[in-house]
Design an enzyme around this catalytic site. Structure first.
Site, mmCIF file in Angstrom:
data_model
loop_
_atom_site.group_PDB
_atom_site.id
_atom_site.type_symbol
_atom_site.label_atom_id
_atom_site.label_comp_id
_atom_site.label_asym_id
_atom_site.label_seq_id
_atom_site.Cartn_x
_atom_site.Cartn_y
_atom_site.Cartn_z
ATOM 1 N N SER A 153 0.854 -1.181 0.000
ATOM 2 C CA SER A 153 0.000 0.000 0.000
ATOM 3 C C SER A 153 0.888 1.228 0.000
ATOM 4 C CB SER A 153 -0.894 0.002 1.251
ATOM 5 O OG SER A 153 -1.489 1.253 1.463
ATOM 6 N N TYR A 166 -2.233 -0.407 10.400
ATOM 7 C CA TYR A 166 -2.214 -0.847 9.003
ATOM 8 C C TYR A 166 -0.838 -0.640 8.379
ATOM 9 C CZ TYR A 166 -3.811 -1.225 4.126
ATOM 10 O OH TYR A 166 -3.989 -1.600 2.812
#
Length: 310
Positions: A153, A166
């Site tokens: 990501s 995350y």
């Protein structure tokens, strides 16, 4: 010019007789990728957490007989081992060409709002689930001199406020994949990392939270110490960010397919809008005091600061 001259000429990739194993196919990128690869003619092993739910059933009904749904919980050694046995027993003549480590969840919260269980839950799926899958399937990918793709990501490059849970899993995936890429080069195996920006609208990976939901998890001591208005503002800003996420997953799917089929795939595929790519450039090339200052200009930081000083 020298780089371009020595680039391998692109050739049409023949998917016939090649299999791809994908985790996290219940929805989102995994679901869309499984359908696209099936249309291209690959044998697809679509790992789903809930094979009796809508996503997996749609894959079975809408795709060809080449696609097989397998129940896999990537946090369980037994599930991954069983999936490997199923794949080995049903391999086509050219073997397992690719593994796409896509399974993952998202969560956000300021660090002091979180518990160690919050960190463990997301790490078990995003990080250790990915490593568990990679360790199981490395021998099959080595045998075919194929590809291993990891879903990271933009949060694996940049850590923003309230994203530590995350972000740490994605940064760890990047480190794992970087090391693995160098190790697998001796076997002519290509390892690629996909780094999407905000595609919340396409994946629904992160549901919207309410301030009540977060506040009610706090104990009495936290409620005395923390500011509810800050929680409310954070929820508003994050939910607005999620709503602004791209609803089109095609750029990410295109990047994964290129990683699987290109004769010279990239080590990294940054997939995002112009703003996100500029952010990555700034945060990877400018001194930290400058990038920290940029974060402090953001509305989320400014509002939090003003509430604390009030």
């Amino acid at each position: 010019m020298v780089f371009l001259l020595f680039q391998k000429k692109s050739s049409k990739f023949n998917p016939q007789g090649r299999a791809i194993f994908i985790t996290g196919c219940d929805s989102g990128f995994g679901y869309q990728l499984a359908k696209r690869l099936d249309k291209k003619g690959f044998i697809v092993f679509a790992a789903c957490l809930l094979p009796e739910e809508k996503g997996a059933k749609n894959l079975v009904s809408e795709c060809s007989s080449r696609l097989k749904v397998i129940k896999v919980d990537v946090t369980r050694d037994e599930d991954v081992a069983e999936a490997k046995q199923i794949v080995e027993s049903n391999l086509p003549e050219k073997g397992l060409w690719g593994v796409v480590n896509n399974a993952g969840i998202s969560n956000w919260a300021e660090t002091e709002w979180s518990t160690i269980q919050d960190y463990q839950t997301i790490s078990d799926i995003n990080l250790f689930g990915t490593i568990r899958t990679a360790l199981a399937f490395i021998p099959l990918i080595q045998a075919s001199k194929g590809r291993m793709v990891f879903m990271s990501s933009i949060s694996g490059i940049i850590s923003f406020p309230a994203t530590s849970m995350y972000s740490l899993t994605k940064k760890a995936i990047e480190a794992f994949a970087d090391s693995l890429r160098l190790e697998m080069a001796c076997y002519d195996v290509k390892v690629c990392i996909i780094e999407p920006g905000n595609f919340a609208g396409a994946t629904n990976i992160q549901r919207e939270k309410t301030a009540d939901e977060i506040w009610n998890k706090f104990d009495d001591e936290q409620k005395k110490r923390l500011n509810r208005k800050i929680v409310e503002h954070c929820c508003h800003q994050v939910n607005k960010h999620l709503k602004n996420g791209s609803k089109n997953s095609d750029p990410v799917i295109d990047a994964i397919i290129d990683a699987l089929t290109s004769p010279s795939p990239k080590a990294r595929y940054l997939v995002g809008n112009v703003y996100e790519k500029i952010c990555v450039c700034l945060f990877t090339h400018f001194p930290t005091f400058i990038t920290d200052a940029l974060i402090k200009w953001d509305e989320l930081y400014q509002k939090k600061r003003s509430l604390l000083l009030a």
